[in-house]
Enzyme design. Structure first.
Site, PDB file in Angstrom:
ATOM      1  N   LEU A 153     -13.643   8.028   6.361  1.00 36.00           N
ATOM      2  CA  LEU A 153     -14.347   7.305   5.297  1.00 36.00           C
ATOM      3  C   LEU A 153     -15.699   7.985   5.048  1.00 36.00           C
ATOM      4  CD1 LEU A 153     -14.532   4.853   3.361  1.00 36.00           C
ATOM      5  CD2 LEU A 153     -15.582   3.588   5.256  1.00 36.00           C
ATOM      6  N   HIS A 169     -20.871   9.815  -3.750  1.00 38.00           N
ATOM      7  CA  HIS A 169     -21.249   8.663  -2.931  1.00 38.00           C
ATOM      8  C   HIS A 169     -22.723   8.356  -3.186  1.00 38.00           C
ATOM      9  CE1 HIS A 169     -20.937   6.020   0.543  1.00 38.00           C
ATOM     10  NE2 HIS A 169     -22.031   6.551   1.032  1.00 38.00           N
ATOM     11  N   ARG A 206       0.829  -1.214   0.000  1.00 45.75           N
ATOM     12  CA  ARG A 206       0.000   0.000   0.000  1.00 45.75           C
ATOM     13  C   ARG A 206       0.859   1.257   0.000  1.00 45.75           C
ATOM     14  NH1 ARG A 206      -4.379   0.253   4.578  1.00 45.75           N
ATOM     15  NH2 ARG A 206      -4.746  -1.780   3.671  1.00 45.75           N
ATOM     16  N   LEU A 256      -7.487   6.856  -0.251  1.00 42.04           N
ATOM     17  CA  LEU A 256      -6.316   7.711  -0.485  1.00 42.04           C
ATOM     18  C   LEU A 256      -5.532   7.868   0.820  1.00 42.04           C
ATOM     19  CD1 LEU A 256      -7.996  10.496  -2.651  1.00 42.04           C
ATOM     20  CD2 LEU A 256      -6.349   8.795  -3.455  1.00 42.04           C
TER      21      LEU A 256
HETATM   22  C1  GRF Z   1     -21.060   5.111  -8.449  1.00 40.07           C
HETATM   23  O1  GRF Z   1     -22.268   4.600  -7.947  1.00 40.07           O
HETATM   24  C2  GRF Z   1     -20.456   6.110  -7.493  1.00 40.07           C
HETATM   25  O2  GRF Z   1     -21.405   6.827  -6.739  1.00 40.07           O
HETATM   26  C3  GRF Z   1     -19.652   5.232  -6.564  1.00 40.07           C
HETATM   27  O3  GRF Z   1     -19.128   4.209  -7.388  1.00 40.07           O
HETATM   28  C4  GRF Z   1     -19.970   4.037  -8.528  1.00 40.07           C
HETATM   29  C5  GRF Z   1     -19.094   4.205  -9.723  1.00 40.07           C
HETATM   30  O4  GRF Z   1     -19.744   3.900 -10.927  1.00 40.07           O
HETATM   31  N1  GRF Z   1     -18.647   5.991  -5.860  1.00 40.07           N
HETATM   32  P1  GRF Z   1     -19.069   4.277 -12.321  1.00 40.07           P
HETATM   33  O5  GRF Z   1     -17.694   3.615 -12.346  1.00 40.07           O
HETATM   34  O6  GRF Z   1     -18.959   5.772 -12.381  1.00 40.07           O
HETATM   35  O7  GRF Z   1     -19.979   3.727 -13.371  1.00 40.07           O
END
Ligand code: GRF
Length: 200
Positions: A145, A110, A66, A94
């Site tokens: 997180l 999110h 990591r 990150l």
């Molecule tokens: C999305 O649902 C986003 O909110 C989450 O991961 C997913 C990514 O989807 N963080 P994509 O790779 O953009 O299709």
């Protein structure tokens, strides 16, 4: 014109939605995509980015410690000197060093209200709990997180959704539009501080 790096690990549908908005939509003349980065050489989004004509860059996280991975990533990000880093389905956490290097300059989307659900599987959570609605959250990334300052939230109506696939489909439709709206707000904020957007 802000320079951005988009970071992905998989499908890349949000990356593509942003790229389209940069080319012809609400982000035109507001930002340019320097590169699409992935920790996963097999991410389907990399192919989509290349087909779109965007430069891609990979540092494979698999098989590296990591610390080694994060230090290579930090060096590369510094060399790119972006104004903002846009996480779009980037599945690694990150390091503190990276977050401290780019304070209030790393943004994430999110698929749930970060006050209610953190981590993975936001749509599964909404489906399993039979939620009538869920909230897409765009937020700055801090060292916790999904704890960073919220930039905007948008409600997704889940009433009458009959499957997890339908929940996800409705949510992604909102994500693809809302992420670019929030980015526009951040990139054009006069004080350098985007005020909270409360889209309902
Ligand atoms: C999305 O649902 C986003 O909110 C989450 O991961 C997913 C990514 O989807 N963080 P994509 O790779 O953009 O299709």
């Amino acid at each position: 014109m802000k320079k951005i790096i988009i970071m992905i690990s998989g499908r890349g549908s949000n990356m593509l939605a942003i790229a389209r908005n940069v080319q012809t939509g609400i982000l035109k003349n507001i930002c340019e995509i320097q590169a699409v980065f992935s920790n996963n050489p097999d991410a389907a989004g990399l192919q989509k980015a290349s087909e779109f004509g965007l430069p891609t860059y990979v540092i494979a996280s698999r098989g590296k410690k990591r610390k080694t991975y994060n230090s290579l990533l930090l060096d590369w990000l510094k060399s790119q000197n972006p104004d903002y880093i846009v996480l779009a389905g980037y599945m690694k956490i990150l390091s503190s060093e990276i977050i401290r290097e780019f304070p209030r300059r790393i943004v994430n989307i999110h698929p749930a209200d970060t006050a209610q659900h953190q981590g993975l599987h936001g749509y599964d959570w909404a489906w399993e709990n039979k939620l009538k609605e869920t909230k897409i959250t765009v937020h700055f990334v801090d060292e916790g997180l999904d704890t960073g300052e919220i930039i905007g939230q948008k409600t997704v109506d889940l009433k009458t959704a009959e499957s997890l696939e339908e929940v996800e489909e409705r949510g992604l439709k909102v994500e693809h539009q809302f992420y670019s709206e929030c980015l526009k707000k951040i990139f054009t904020a006069k004080s350098g501080k985007a005020q909270r957007l409360n889209y309902k």
